[in-house]
Each structure stands twice: as C-alpha cells, then as structure tokens.
Design an enzyme around this catalytic site. Structure first.
Site, PDB file in Angstrom:
ATOM      1  N   ASP A   1       0.825  -1.212   0.000  1.00  0.00           N
ATOM      2  CA  ASP A   1       0.000   0.000   0.000  1.00  0.00           C
ATOM      3  C   ASP A   1       0.862   1.267   0.000  1.00  0.00           C
ATOM      4  OD1 ASP A   1      -2.406   1.406   0.090  1.00  0.00           O
ATOM      5  OD2 ASP A   1      -3.255   0.065   1.596  1.00  0.00           O
TER       6      ASP A   1
ATOM      7  N   ASP B   1     -10.879   1.726  -3.580  1.00  0.00           N
ATOM      8  CA  ASP B   1     -11.439   1.344  -2.278  1.00  0.00           C
ATOM      9  C   ASP B   1     -12.957   1.293  -2.332  1.00  0.00           C
ATOM     10  OD1 ASP B   1      -9.130   0.912  -0.905  1.00  0.00           O
ATOM     11  OD2 ASP B   1      -9.118   2.816   0.167  1.00  0.00           O
TER      12      ASP B   1
END
Ligand code: GLA
Length: 694
Positions: free
Chosen positions: A441, A498
């Site tokens: 990430d 997301d």
C-alpha cells in the site's frame, strides 16, 4: 538533404522525417501505408503553407520541439546550466540505429555538450509503439522538463478523452474540447495518482468504443507526470508526456523519461484498449507462474479493520474457503501497536498482543484449508508515532513540519539505509512465514515530487522480487492511486479502488479497461451495506461485477444469509470455470445509446467464445432495453448465445424475448448490426450472455 525512418506494424505505420540533420518530426502516424509510398514524396506533401502573421517557414513539430527553432509552443526540453542560464539546444544528427522494429536516434548539441536520444520500439503482437528519450550532458545541469518523443495530434478531432479521479472514484473519463493553447495535466503528488491517470485517448470525430479512429497514450511512471496537449496558433497539435516538472532535485548529467506507450487504432477506443491490455499482460507483467489461474481472493479489511482476533479470523477464513476463496490476505493491523491508523507504520514486527504466537497459527489454519496466505504492508510509510520514526526521524522525505497524510509521513527511498532497512524488514517476514502475496500500500501523497523516490521503490521491489520470485505483489494506494505500467513491471495486481459499491466499481472498471486487462484488475464483493456509499445492492449484482475482473471477497462472510452465500458460491464457480480463457481475453467496451447501460464483452484470444455483461446501472428513460450491438465477431460466422442468468428474470418481464427461454443462434453480422434484445432489466442488475462460435 532529408532523412527518413519508417516503422511498419500490422496495424500502423509511423514515418519520421528530418531536414538538414535536424530533429525529425512525425509526418505520418496511422493505418499501414503501402511500401510503395515514398518517404521523400510524403515529406514534400507534408509541407504546410505560410501566410500573414507567421514566420517565413513553419518550425518543425519535432520529437523534441526546440525553442531555438522559434517553435511557438511548449518545447520538448527545458533546462538550465549550473549558473541558472537557460539552455536552448540546437540538436544535430549524430547516428541512428535501426534493429528490426526498434529505432534509436541520437542527436547532439556539441557547443552545449548535450546528447539527446529518442527510442522507438514497435511491438507487433500488441500493436504498442513504446518510446522514451534520454539526455546526457557533459556538464551538470538543472532539468525542468524532458518530454518523451513528442507526437503530433490529429486535427480531425474536436475533443480528447482525459482521465481524472479521486479516492473511491478512479478512472473517470472526460471529453475535453480542443481549443487554442495548452491543456495540461500534472500529477505533483509523487504518485501516478487518483487525480490524473497518465493516459489519454484522442478520438477522431465520430469515433466511439467500437468504431472510428483513435490514438492512445500511456506514460508508465509512478512518480508524478505531466501531460501537455497543445494546439498551436497554426492549428497543429502536439502531445507531450514526461515526469512532472522539476522532478530532479539538483544538478545532474543524465536524464531519462519513462516509457510512453502509444497506439493508433482503426477500431475505435477498443483498438487502443486491447493494445494496452495485451501489451501489459504479455510484455510487462511477470507472474511467478503464469500458467496458474488467478486465485480468488479473500481480503479481511472491510470485515474487521484493525480488530484482529485469531479465532474470528480463522472462522472467517474457513467461511471464505467455503465460498470459493483461494488466497487469504491479512490486511492492515497485524504489526506494531496498530489499533487504528495513527501509529506503527514502520514497525514491521508482529503485534504480540494480537498474535502472541506470531502469525503461524493463522497461517497454518489458512494453509490447512488449502488457501495461500497474503499480507498487507505499507513499507514506504512511517507514522511519527512509531519506533522507526523515534529512532530515525531524519529518514523522512520532506520537511519535518510538513502536513501529515493519514497521520503518516514517507521515508526517503533514495537513502541506502532506508532501502536496506526496508529490505531487511520485508525479507525477514517472507523468510519467517509462508507468504505468497503482499498487498503493498501507499496511502498518502508525497510532500514533494522527486524522481529518486520512484527509482527507490522500483529498486526495492525489484530486489525483493529477485530474492522471493514466488511472491506476488499488489499495487494499492488508497485504492487506485498508483496504477501505471511502471509499477506493474514489479506487481501482478492492482487494487483498483477502495470503492466496493458494485455500481461505482463497474464504472471504474469500465474506464480502466481502456488500459488494464481483466487478470490484473482486482475486484471484490464488499459488505452488503457498502462502507463507502451506504448503499445496498443485491448479491447477484455485487458478485457479477466482481466476476468481471480478478475476483475476490472483502465482506465479513458471517453477515451472509444462506441465499447470498449460495449466489456468491455459484458466481465464484462461474469465475473459476471461465477464468482460464478470460485471463487472455480482450475486454471490449460496447456502445450503448442508453446512458443507463454500461456494457462490455470479453472475447477469447482465439475469438471462439465470449461473454457479454449488460449492466443496467439505473432505470432507463424508455421502457425496454435498447438493442445491444456486439463487436469483434466474424460477420460470416454463426454464434450461439445463452443467457447465463436467465433465472434472474424479474416478474416485470412479461414478454418473450428469445434469450429468456432459449438460446439464440445468429451470424456475427446480425449480432454486430441488429444487436441483442434482452429481457427487461431491473436497475442494479446485470445480464450475463455467453457466446460460442459454431
Ligand atoms: C488503504 C487500502 C485499503 C486498506 C487500507 C488499510 O486504504 O486501499 O484497501 O488496505 O489502506 O489501512
């Protein structure tokens, strides 16, 4: 005297012409030209008129337009010497090197001690023309801007398709009208970014997904880029891509752009899309075992967030396995003292409060179920509240009083000690545990744009991949904040967004399909009540949206009702049954004149079969679905089509469209001209039509 170079592929020809040893310009880029077309004649025919208010000749729109040649627009190179004086090079031919479909042209300005190289590589199998430029200087200089080889843009176009986005809203497409002057997109956030995906499609007037001419561009760099689309006063247009301005901190003598991937298409936007999809899949991605199917993911983030509990995770893993998952990814919260996002990034040791016996009990359980184990990391980042920051506050990038992002800072990846430390931390995990996958990430934008940061992350990823070649890596950056062909040299999947809102996800997937193949594009079935939109969609819709790409689940499986679990298992089984051919299929976006419909086809590489996804996003203005034209089929061949989810026909469908009750046989010509009549579709539902060539 003039010089010419010509690159010919099966679907496109590029012709470069140069006058008097000056930099060449693209004088033709489009469908293949016959070999009999003589470059001298083409160059002569390319000459433009001159009229009032102009110079007495038109400065070339060269592959690196030069201010020294009175070029009236953005130059391809902007730099200064060590004293701050602007340099205006006048490059002259040195040499060319043509090998097969590769061409390297070298130019120099001997007075200034500068050497410029332009590289072109035409890949026939994907139809992508890749190019990049290099600059070498005998004296240190300050680079503001270096463009990859510059292309003229078609004037038979009234708009360009540009991409923007945001967190949970990536890959939004915008039609931007051409007008005088510059349309500039610049990502100064040190990532390719949600905001300015480094891609551009230039359609000729009338081009759509399936028809017409279009030109595609993608700049494969993860560190921030600039795109210039400029119309000059004389009407000519140019496209420039390069690193974001001033990406180089100090004086240097050697500079190189990232690769600019370009394509001409005679088949609408899809011709660009499939070229990018194929090029990424066949020439950039490297899988540990390419022959293995893409495993169905389970990712625990939206199920548990930071609330890690071994017994619950084991239960979740067992249930995920029962639904069809094949890889279990333990997301954020397993390290340091990370109970929320305010601390511990940098402390890559297992949290003994949550995992007193380390990760082995969880991994053993996951492995006993036959699943692979994956782990979330965010190595480039550090929280001020971390042991790493307390020990090495000087390792961060940018000023110490900078604004934080998600309460975190970024490590300076140009430092050797940072590289070594991160390599040691990650390799220790990979050596201690049976980990087959990393979700990598990058949750904040950088405090500054800096080329060495990106070189640093590429170097670290390359080193880890060399040492642990069996480990796959997913590129995530708050969803799709770092998606580009640069990072994908080192990764095998992207976390596209997301947003697990199935409707929004399908729109993001549709935009991304202009560049990304299905097998690299992660898509998960999220919680019933979507965490980012607060909406609820039927499991059938959520599952089919995820099955269109690299499928996974991210909800807490304990929330599923029996009927939801059954639907999800069935669609997951469909994904498994079909993922073999889908992995090498082209995603073809279909044109629908109904804005409430989003439709695509995935066509097998041998064109023997396909699947159509007809996504009824909203209620339509008219009562019945408009006919859906297919694409990419053999007009003369016959096909049989089957409505896979016929059982989802609602009670509101009272008529008898053929597909509702039986399979349909038709020629490719009919399917691509008349189009399919589908049953009435509820908003938030998808028809799945499977097709086979007879
Ligand atoms: C980012 C990612 C999410 C999740 C969280 C964890 O937001 O995009 O998928 O991994 O970080 O903190």
């Amino acid at each position: 005297m003039s010089q010419f170079w010509r690159l010919d592929g099966p679907l496109q020809t590029l012709v470069l012409a140069a006058k008097q040893k000056r930099l060449p310009q693209v004088i033709y880029w489009g469908p293949p030209l016959p070999a009999s077309d003589d470059c001298t004649a083409l160059a002569a025919a390319h000459a433009l008129d001159v009229t009032g208010g102009m110079l007495d000749a038109n400065p070339d729109l060269s592959i690196c337009p030069e201010a020294s040649q009175s070029f009236p627009g953005q130059p391809g190179l902007i730099c200064r010497d060590a004293l701050g004086c602007v340099l205006r090079p006048e490059f002259r031919f040195v040499k060319d090197l043509a090998q097969g479909k590769n061409l390297c042209l070298t130019y120099a300005d001997e007075d200034l001690g500068l050497t410029y190289e332009a590289h072109f590589e035409l890949t026939d199998s994907s139809n992508i023309l890749t190019c990049w430029s290099r600059l070498e200087a005998t004296q240190p200089l300050m680079l503001n801007w270096l463009a990859a080889p510059v292309f003229p843009a078609t004037q038979l176009s009234d708009a360009m398709i540009s991409f923007s986005g945001r967190w949970i809203g990536e890959f939004q497409t915008h039609s931007i009208p051409w007008r005088a002057g510059i349309h500039k997109r610049e990502s100064r956030t040190g990532r390719s970014g949600h905001e300015h995906f480094p891609g551009l499609i230039l359609p000729e007037i009338g081009a759509r997904n399936t028809t017409g001419r279009a030109y595609g561009f993608h700049y494969g760099w993860s560190g921030g880029h600039q795109m210039i689309a400029e119309e000059l006063p004389d009407g000519r247009r140019q496209i420039q891509f390069g690193h974001a301005c001033d990406s180089h901190d100090g004086l240097a003598q050697s500079f190189e752009t990232a690769k600019l991937h370009t394509v001409f298409s005679d088949n609408g936007f899809n011709g660009c899309g499939i070229a990018f999809q194929r090029h990424l899949r066949d020439h950039i991605l490297t899988f540990p075992k390419a022959s293995l199917p893409r495993p169905v993911h389970y990712n625990c983030w939206e199920a548990i967030y930071f609330d890690h509990d071994l017994a619950s995770l084991k239960d979740i893993a067992t249930r995920a396995k029962d639904l069809g998952a094949e890889r279990f990814v333990l997301d954020d919260g397993w390290f340091g003292q990370r109970d929320d996002d305010s601390s511990s990034l940098g402390d890559w040791q297992i949290d003994a409060r949550k995992y007193p016996d380390g990760l082995d009990p969880l991994i053993d359980h996951v492995k006993s179920l036959g699943l692979q184990f994956g782990l979330w990391v965010e190595p480039e980042m550090v929280n001020p509240d971390s042991n790493l920051y307390r020990a090495h506050p000087d390792w961060v990038l940018g000023p110490h009083d900078q604004l934080l992002g998600r309460q975190q800072m970024v490590l300076d990846m140009a430092r050797d000690e940072v590289q070594s430390h991160l390599y040691d931390c990650i390799s220790a995990l990979l050596e201690s545990y049976d980990i087959g996958y990393l979700k990598w990430d990058h949750n904040r934008i950088l405090p500054l744009v800096n080329v060495t940061q990106t070189q640093g992350i590429y170097a670290l990823l390359a080193r880890l991949r060399a040492a642990f070649p069996h480990v796959e890596i997913e590129s995530c950056a708050s969803g799709g904040g770092r998606i580009d062909f640069g990072i994908l040299q080192h990764c095998q999947r992207v976390w596209l967004s997301d947003s697990n809102d199935a409707l929004e996800r399908s729109q993001i997937q549709h935009g991304a399909a202009l560049f990304l193949p299905s097998l690299v594009t992660g898509s998960h079935v999220g919680p019933r009540l979507c965490h980012t939109s607060g909406r609820v969609f039927d499991m059938r819709y959520r599952a089919w949206v995820a099955a269109q790409r690299h499928m996974g689940f991210e909800m807490d499986p304990r929330e599923l009702e029996a009927q939801e679990a059954q639907v999800l298992s069935e669609v997951t089984q469909w994904y498994k049954d079909n993922r073999g051919w889908l992995a090498t299929a082209d995603i073809l976006r279909l044109d629908s004149s109904d804005p409430s419909v989003l439709a695509e086809m995935q066509l097998a590489s041998d064109a023997s079969r396909f699947v159509v996804f007809f996504n009824q996003l909203h209620s339509a203005q008219q009562i019945l679905p408009r006919p859906l034209r297919l694409t990419g089929l053999d007009p003369k061949a016959r096909y049989v089509l089957h409505l896979r989810n016929r059982d989802e026909v609602s009670k509101l469908s009272r008529g008898a469209p053929l597909l509702k009750s039986q399979d349909l046989q038709a020629s490719g010509a009919w399917l691509m001209t008349h189009g399919l009549h589908l049953p009435y579709a509820m908003p938030g539902s998808i028809w799945v039509v499977e097709g086979q060539k007879l």
